[in-house]
Design a protein around this motif. Sequence first.
Motif, PDB file in Angstrom:
ATOM      1  N   GLU A 104       0.846  -1.203   0.000  1.00  0.00           N
ATOM      2  CA  GLU A 104       0.000   0.000   0.000  1.00  0.00           C
ATOM      3  C   GLU A 104       0.876   1.246   0.000  1.00  0.00           C
ATOM      4  O   GLU A 104       0.571   2.259  -0.600  1.00  0.00           O
ATOM      5  N   TRP A 105       1.978   1.142   0.749  1.00  0.00           N
ATOM      6  CA  TRP A 105       2.936   2.250   0.836  1.00  0.00           C
ATOM      7  C   TRP A 105       3.436   2.633  -0.554  1.00  0.00           C
ATOM      8  O   TRP A 105       3.452   3.788  -0.944  1.00  0.00           O
ATOM      9  N   ARG A 106       3.851   1.615  -1.318  1.00  0.00           N
ATOM     10  CA  ARG A 106       4.446   1.862  -2.630  1.00  0.00           C
ATOM     11  C   ARG A 106       3.439   2.490  -3.577  1.00  0.00           C
ATOM     12  O   ARG A 106       3.766   3.381  -4.362  1.00  0.00           O
ATOM     13  N   THR A 107       2.186   2.030  -3.517  1.00  0.00           N
ATOM     14  CA  THR A 107       1.145   2.578  -4.389  1.00  0.00           C
ATOM     15  C   THR A 107       0.942   4.053  -4.070  1.00  0.00           C
ATOM     16  O   THR A 107       0.864   4.893  -4.963  1.00  0.00           O
ATOM     17  N   ALA A 108       0.898   4.377  -2.775  1.00  0.00           N
ATOM     18  CA  ALA A 108       0.718   5.777  -2.365  1.00  0.00           C
ATOM     19  C   ALA A 108       1.923   6.618  -2.793  1.00  0.00           C
ATOM     20  O   ALA A 108       1.778   7.773  -3.206  1.00  0.00           O
ATOM     21  N   ASN A 109       3.108   6.034  -2.740  1.00  0.00           N
ATOM     22  CA  ASN A 109       4.330   6.737  -3.131  1.00  0.00           C
ATOM     23  C   ASN A 109       4.302   7.063  -4.636  1.00  0.00           C
ATOM     24  O   ASN A 109       4.596   8.196  -5.048  1.00  0.00           O
ATOM     25  N   SER A 110       3.905   6.078  -5.442  1.00  0.00           N
ATOM     26  CA  SER A 110       3.841   6.298  -6.895  1.00  0.00           C
ATOM     27  C   SER A 110       2.812   7.379  -7.227  1.00  0.00           C
ATOM     28  O   SER A 110       3.055   8.255  -8.058  1.00  0.00           O
ATOM     29  N   GLU A 111       1.648   7.311  -6.557  1.00  0.00           N
ATOM     30  CA  GLU A 111       0.604   8.321  -6.810  1.00  0.00           C
ATOM     31  C   GLU A 111       1.096   9.713  -6.436  1.00  0.00           C
ATOM     32  O   GLU A 111       0.866  10.685  -7.149  1.00  0.00           O
ATOM     33  N   CYS A 120       5.713   5.838   8.432  1.00  0.00           N
ATOM     34  CA  CYS A 120       6.740   6.046   7.407  1.00  0.00           C
ATOM     35  C   CYS A 120       5.998   6.669   6.227  1.00  0.00           C
ATOM     36  O   CYS A 120       5.195   6.008   5.581  1.00  0.00           O
ATOM     37  N   SER A 121       6.245   7.933   5.962  1.00  0.00           N
ATOM     38  CA  SER A 121       5.419   8.605   4.957  1.00  0.00           C
ATOM     39  C   SER A 121       5.881   8.339   3.521  1.00  0.00           C
ATOM     40  O   SER A 121       7.053   8.516   3.196  1.00  0.00           O
ATOM     41  N   PRO A 122       4.939   7.946   2.651  1.00  0.00           N
ATOM     42  CA  PRO A 122       5.283   7.751   1.240  1.00  0.00           C
ATOM     43  C   PRO A 122       5.085   9.022   0.398  1.00  0.00           C
ATOM     44  O   PRO A 122       5.335   9.024  -0.800  1.00  0.00           O
ATOM     45  N   LEU A 123       4.627  10.095   1.037  1.00  0.00           N
ATOM     46  CA  LEU A 123       4.244  11.294   0.274  1.00  0.00           C
ATOM     47  C   LEU A 123       5.466  12.150  -0.074  1.00  0.00           C
ATOM     48  O   LEU A 123       5.603  13.288   0.381  1.00  0.00           O
ATOM     49  N   LEU A 124       6.363  11.575  -0.862  1.00  0.00           N
ATOM     50  CA  LEU A 124       7.623  12.244  -1.173  1.00  0.00           C
ATOM     51  C   LEU A 124       7.554  13.080  -2.453  1.00  0.00           C
ATOM     52  O   LEU A 124       8.494  13.786  -2.791  1.00  0.00           O
ATOM     53  N   GLY A 125       6.421  12.980  -3.186  1.00  0.00           N
ATOM     54  CA  GLY A 125       6.320  13.648  -4.488  1.00  0.00           C
ATOM     55  C   GLY A 125       6.644  15.137  -4.479  1.00  0.00           C
ATOM     56  O   GLY A 125       7.541  15.580  -5.201  1.00  0.00           O
ATOM     57  N   PRO A 126       5.931  15.936  -3.653  1.00  0.00           N
ATOM     58  CA  PRO A 126       6.174  17.379  -3.684  1.00  0.00           C
ATOM     59  C   PRO A 126       7.631  17.759  -3.385  1.00  0.00           C
ATOM     60  O   PRO A 126       8.219  18.596  -4.087  1.00  0.00           O
ATOM     61  N   GLN A 127       8.233  17.075  -2.413  1.00  0.00           N
ATOM     62  CA  GLN A 127       9.634  17.337  -2.069  1.00  0.00           C
ATOM     63  C   GLN A 127      10.572  16.996  -3.235  1.00  0.00           C
ATOM     64  O   GLN A 127      11.530  17.706  -3.509  1.00  0.00           O
ATOM     65  N   LEU A 128      10.243  15.911  -3.915  1.00  0.00           N
ATOM     66  CA  LEU A 128      11.079  15.463  -5.025  1.00  0.00           C
ATOM     67  C   LEU A 128      11.020  16.476  -6.187  1.00  0.00           C
ATOM     68  O   LEU A 128      12.037  16.771  -6.810  1.00  0.00           O
ATOM     69  N   MET A 129       9.831  17.027  -6.437  1.00  0.00           N
ATOM     70  CA  MET A 129       9.697  17.997  -7.539  1.00  0.00           C
ATOM     71  C   MET A 129      10.435  19.308  -7.196  1.00  0.00           C
ATOM     72  O   MET A 129      11.075  19.894  -8.050  1.00  0.00           O
ATOM     73  N   GLU A 130      10.337  19.710  -5.926  1.00  0.00           N
ATOM     74  CA  GLU A 130      11.080  20.887  -5.455  1.00  0.00           C
ATOM     75  C   GLU A 130      12.561  20.703  -5.732  1.00  0.00           C
ATOM     76  O   GLU A 130      13.226  21.578  -6.283  1.00  0.00           O
ATOM     77  N   ALA A 131      13.054  19.542  -5.303  1.00  0.00           N
ATOM     78  CA  ALA A 131      14.480  19.242  -5.425  1.00  0.00           C
ATOM     79  C   ALA A 131      14.906  19.215  -6.901  1.00  0.00           C
ATOM     80  O   ALA A 131      15.965  19.725  -7.263  1.00  0.00           O
ATOM     81  N   THR A 132      14.056  18.652  -7.753  1.00  0.00           N
ATOM     82  CA  THR A 132      14.361  18.583  -9.190  1.00  0.00           C
ATOM     83  C   THR A 132      14.493  19.992  -9.772  1.00  0.00           C
ATOM     84  O   THR A 132      15.442  20.309 -10.486  1.00  0.00           O
ATOM     85  N   LYS A 133      13.530  20.848  -9.403  1.00  0.00           N
ATOM     86  CA  LYS A 133      13.569  22.231  -9.908  1.00  0.00           C
ATOM     87  C   LYS A 133      14.814  22.948  -9.398  1.00  0.00           C
ATOM     88  O   LYS A 133      15.456  23.682 -10.136  1.00  0.00           O
ATOM     89  N   ASP A 134      15.126  22.747  -8.130  1.00  0.00           N
ATOM     90  CA  ASP A 134      16.307  23.389  -7.541  1.00  0.00           C
ATOM     91  C   ASP A 134      17.579  22.976  -8.279  1.00  0.00           C
ATOM     92  O   ASP A 134      18.427  23.803  -8.578  1.00  0.00           O
ATOM     93  N   LEU A 135      17.676  21.677  -8.576  1.00  0.00           N
ATOM     94  CA  LEU A 135      18.874  21.187  -9.275  1.00  0.00           C
ATOM     95  C   LEU A 135      19.010  21.835 -10.652  1.00  0.00           C
ATOM     96  O   LEU A 135      20.086  22.276 -11.030  1.00  0.00           O
TER      97      LEU A 135
END
Length: 320
Positions: free
Chosen positions: A41-48, A274-289
């Motif tokens: 379930e964690w992985r599905t939420a992470n992908s979404e 253990c939070s799977p909601l990493l999407g917003p942080q990942l997009m921030e980081a991508t833009k920063d890079l």
Amino acid sequence: MKFSFKFASALAILMLAVPVTALAAPKKITLGFSQIGAESEWRTANSESIKQAAKDAGIDLKFSDAQQKQENQIKAIRGFIAQKVDVIAFSPVVESGWETVLKEAKSAGIPVILSDRAVDVKDDTLWVSFMGSDFVEEGRRAANWLVADLNKKGVKGDVNIVELQGTVGSAPAIDRKKGFEEILKSHPNLKITRSQTGDFTRAKGKEVMEAFLKADKTIKVLYAHNDDMAIGAIQAIEEAGLKPGKDITIISIDAVKGAFEAMMAGKLNVSVECSPLLGPQLMEATKDLVAGKKLPKRIVTKEGVFPAEVAAKEFPNRKY
Ligand code: GYE
């Protein structure tokens, strides 16, 4: 007449002088993401979370599902390099064996972000940032909850614990075991008597728990490295005629909705978040890079612990 001719020619010269690229829409950032699979379930939420956040951020996401296989992840990363994406991110299924492909990304000048799980490579310039949970701390939290619970119940004698480990060689399986055992060291009456992988899935969690129950009638506690394996094990415990959450205390990690439902039904005692909601942080980081900013080497997710007593109150607030 003379004036308007002059004006028109000035305008024409101006238009020629403006580079075409300045008039075109700004180039979209491309992010290549290699996901492990859909084991929990964690992985599905992470992908979404990742897909939704990419949409919201206007990032062109190339998402690839590795179906649990490292070789598929390596293939996907090589594909991203060939496509010249701006940034590569991935959630490594296991810790080791990444040097070669990470070197290839580095020579191509493409920065790599580790999402959710860490890698074990000597040269840490092969990746720019690792964002995700502190799995060792999650293991400690799980054990600390157990110690407090046994104290509350006044249990002093030996307590036999069985452990369902995550995927062999994965960062969360290694670290969650390590953190849990670290706390157990100062409590010699708490013993892990059986420990086996359930691969983070319900089906495998059930199967392994069935085998544990057949071989051992002294099990008092189950420590599962994720909720899905605990939920599978709950079925096995019920089928063996025992009461999960009562005859056997059950501790797991993730705190997904399925775990809250099991807690509200009195079948699971606690879930460490253990939070799977990493999407917003990942997009921030991508833009920063892409903007040339330097990222912190480690971005840690903030998390809590949810015992069954608070499950009903917390359930409506859960997002995964
Ligand atoms: O706990 C488990 C999943 O890497 C944190 O992987 C993640 C783990 C999570 O399959 O449910």
